[in-house]
Design a protein around this motif. Structure first.
Motif, mmCIF file in Angstrom:
data_model
loop_
_atom_site.group_PDB
_atom_site.id
_atom_site.type_symbol
_atom_site.label_atom_id
_atom_site.label_comp_id
_atom_site.label_asym_id
_atom_site.label_seq_id
_atom_site.Cartn_x
_atom_site.Cartn_y
_atom_site.Cartn_z
ATOM 1 N N LYS A 57 54.650 67.477 79.608
ATOM 2 C CA LYS A 57 53.205 67.691 79.473
ATOM 3 C C LYS A 57 52.932 68.996 78.746
ATOM 4 O O LYS A 57 53.436 70.043 79.155
ATOM 5 N N THR A 58 52.204 68.852 77.696
ATOM 6 C CA THR A 58 51.826 70.038 76.923
ATOM 7 C C THR A 58 50.434 70.472 77.347
ATOM 8 O O THR A 58 49.494 69.673 77.322
ATOM 9 N N GLU A 59 50.394 71.675 77.803
ATOM 10 C CA GLU A 59 49.104 72.200 78.261
ATOM 11 C C GLU A 59 48.225 72.499 77.053
ATOM 12 O O GLU A 59 48.594 73.277 76.170
ATOM 13 N N VAL A 60 47.157 71.817 77.040
ATOM 14 C CA VAL A 60 46.204 72.029 75.949
ATOM 15 C C VAL A 60 45.258 73.159 76.343
ATOM 16 O O VAL A 60 44.572 73.067 77.362
ATOM 17 N N ILE A 61 45.299 74.177 75.549
ATOM 18 C CA ILE A 61 44.441 75.333 75.829
ATOM 19 C C ILE A 61 43.068 75.062 75.238
ATOM 20 O O ILE A 61 42.914 74.880 74.025
ATOM 21 N N LYS A 62 42.148 74.907 76.115
ATOM 22 C CA LYS A 62 40.788 74.665 75.671
ATOM 23 C C LYS A 62 40.167 75.955 75.158
ATOM 24 O O LYS A 62 40.345 77.005 75.785
ATOM 25 N N PRO A 63 39.500 75.862 74.049
ATOM 26 C CA PRO A 63 38.852 77.094 73.535
ATOM 27 C C PRO A 63 37.778 77.566 74.491
ATOM 28 O O PRO A 63 37.040 76.777 75.066
ATOM 29 N N SER A 64 37.809 78.852 74.670
ATOM 30 C CA SER A 64 36.814 79.453 75.575
ATOM 31 C C SER A 64 35.421 79.300 74.988
ATOM 32 O O SER A 64 35.212 79.423 73.779
ATOM 33 N N LYS A 65 34.511 78.935 75.849
ATOM 34 C CA LYS A 65 33.130 78.782 75.413
ATOM 35 C C LYS A 65 32.503 80.137 75.143
ATOM 36 O O LYS A 65 32.549 81.021 75.986
ATOM 37 N N LYS A 66 31.974 80.259 73.958
ATOM 38 C CA LYS A 66 31.277 81.506 73.623
ATOM 39 C C LYS A 66 29.917 81.532 74.305
ATOM 40 O O LYS A 66 29.372 80.501 74.667
ATOM 41 N N ASN A 67 29.436 82.730 74.446
ATOM 42 C CA ASN A 67 28.134 82.890 75.088
ATOM 43 C C ASN A 67 27.064 82.332 74.152
ATOM 44 O O ASN A 67 26.784 82.886 73.092
ATOM 45 N N SER A 68 26.504 81.177 74.545
ATOM 46 C CA SER A 68 25.507 80.518 73.696
ATOM 47 C C SER A 68 24.169 81.243 73.690
ATOM 48 O O SER A 68 23.290 80.906 72.918
ATOM 49 N N HIS A 69 23.991 82.227 74.570
ATOM 50 C CA HIS A 69 22.711 82.949 74.625
ATOM 51 C C HIS A 69 22.640 84.079 73.602
ATOM 52 O O HIS A 69 21.569 84.601 73.344
ATOM 53 N N VAL A 70 23.779 84.479 73.049
ATOM 54 C CA VAL A 70 23.782 85.635 72.135
ATOM 55 C C VAL A 70 22.931 85.385 70.895
ATOM 56 O O VAL A 70 22.088 86.204 70.527
ATOM 57 N N PRO A 71 23.095 84.234 70.198
ATOM 58 C CA PRO A 71 22.225 84.013 69.016
ATOM 59 C C PRO A 71 20.749 83.985 69.368
ATOM 60 O O PRO A 71 19.911 84.484 68.611
ATOM 61 N N VAL A 72 20.444 83.401 70.532
ATOM 62 C CA VAL A 72 19.039 83.353 70.940
ATOM 63 C C VAL A 72 18.498 84.751 71.165
ATOM 64 O O VAL A 72 17.381 85.089 70.759
ATOM 65 N N LEU A 73 19.309 85.588 71.832
ATOM 66 C CA LEU A 73 18.865 86.965 72.089
ATOM 67 C C LEU A 73 18.699 87.744 70.790
ATOM 68 O O LEU A 73 17.760 88.529 70.632
ATOM 69 N N ILE A 74 19.641 87.499 69.850
ATOM 70 C CA ILE A 74 19.532 88.201 68.561
ATOM 71 C C ILE A 74 18.255 87.774 67.830
ATOM 72 O O ILE A 74 17.506 88.596 67.283
ATOM 73 N N ALA A 75 18.004 86.440 67.855
ATOM 74 C CA ALA A 75 16.788 85.950 67.193
ATOM 75 C C ALA A 75 15.532 86.507 67.839
ATOM 76 O O ALA A 75 14.580 86.900 67.160
ATOM 77 N N LEU A 76 15.542 86.562 69.182
ATOM 78 C CA LEU A 76 14.384 87.138 69.875
ATOM 79 C C LEU A 76 14.205 88.606 69.529
ATOM 80 O O LEU A 76 13.081 89.087 69.350
#
Length: 226
Positions: free
Chosen positions: A55-74
Motif C-alpha cells: 500500500k502506497t500512502e497517498v499524501i493528500k495536499p494540504s488544504k490552503k486557507n480559502s479565506h485568505v483571498p477573500v480577506l485580501i479582496a476585502l
C-alpha cells in the motif's frame, strides 16, 4: 497505478510500466518448489500465498486557507473605499470653500453697489437743494427787478458789493475768450456797477475798476451778494 516491480506511479490507462516495462495488470508468478521426500526441510509454500500489494500512502495536499483571498479582496475594497471617501471629502470641502468665497465676493459687491447708490442719491439731493435755492434766489431777483428796474439788471443787484465763491479771472470784456487782466481770490470783495449777458447762459459784471468777471453761468454761481 503503482508498478509492483519498481513501485513507481503510472497512468491508469496503460498496461506496461513506463519506467521498467513490466506488465501492470498481471501479478508476478513464482515457480512452485519440487517436493523431495528425502529432505527433512519442510516445503516453503509461500508461493501459494497471494502476494500482498504494498500500500502506497497517498499524501493528500494540504488544504490552503480559502479565506485568505477573500480577506485580501476585502482589504483592497476597504482601502479603495477609504481613499475614495477621503478624496470625496477633500473635493467637497474645496467646493464648499469656493462657494463661501463666491458668496463673500457677491456680498462685497452688493455692499459696494449700495454705497455708490447712496453717494449718488446724496449728490442728487445736494444738487436738487442747490437748484431749488438757486431758483428761489432768481425768483427773488426777478421780483426785485420788477419792483425797481433801475437797481437791478438781469435779476442781479447793481451798484453793490459781491464776494467771490471761487478763485476767478478778471478780464477786459464780458466773455470767456477775453484777455485776462487779473485775479479775484475766493471770498474777496468786488463792487459791481454793470451786468451784461453772455454765452452759455452766463452773466458778467463790470467792477468799479473796469474789469469784468463772470458772475453766473449754467453750471455755477461765481459771486454772491455780500
Amino acid at each position: 497505478m503503482i508498478c509492483r516491480h519498481c513501485q513507481k506511479e503510472n497512468p491508469e490507462s496503460i498496461k506496461y510500466c513506463i519506467h521498467c516495462g513490466k506488465p501492470l495488470d498481471e501479478p508476478e508468478r513464482q515457480t512452485p518448489p519440487v517436493f523431495d521426500p528425502h529432505k527433512e526441510e519442510g516445503l516453503n509454500d509461500d508461493w501459494s500465498k497471494p502476494v500482498e500489494e504494498e500500500k502506497t500512502e497517498v499524501i493528500k495536499p494540504s488544504k490552503k486557507n480559502s479565506h485568505v483571498p477573500v480577506l485580501i479582496a476585502l482589504g483592497v475594497l476597504v482601502g479603495l473605499l477609504v481613499i475614495g471617501g477621503v478624496g470625496y471629502f477633500m473635493y467637497s470641502n474645496h467646493q464648499h470653500q469656493q462657494e463661501i468665497a463666491r458668496l463673500e465676493q457677491e456680498k462685497e459687491q452688493e455692499k459696494e453697489a449700495r454705497r455708490k447708490a447712496e453717494e449718488e442719491a446724496d449728490d442728487l439731493q445736494d444738487k436738487n437743494e442747490y437748484l431749488e435755492d438757486r431758483n428761489d434766489r432768481l425768483e427773488d431777483r426777478q421780483k426785485d427787478e420788477n419792483e425797481s428796474e433801475d437797481h437791478y439788471q438781469y435779476g442781479f443787484e447793481i451798484d453793490t458789493w459781491y464776494k467771490a465763491n471761487y478763485n476767478m479771472a478778471l478780464r477786459n470784456a464780458g466773455d470767456y475768450n477775453a484777455t485776462q487782466t487779473g485775479h479775484l481770490r475766493k471770498d474777496e470783495r468786488i463792487f459791481i456797477e454793470e451786468i451784461i449777458s453772455g454765452s452759455n447762459g452766463s452773466y458778467w459784471g463790470r467792477s468799479s475798476s473796469g474789469d469784468w468777471v463772470c458772475m453766473q453761468d449754467n453750471d455755477y454761481d461765481y459771486l454772491r451778494e455780500e
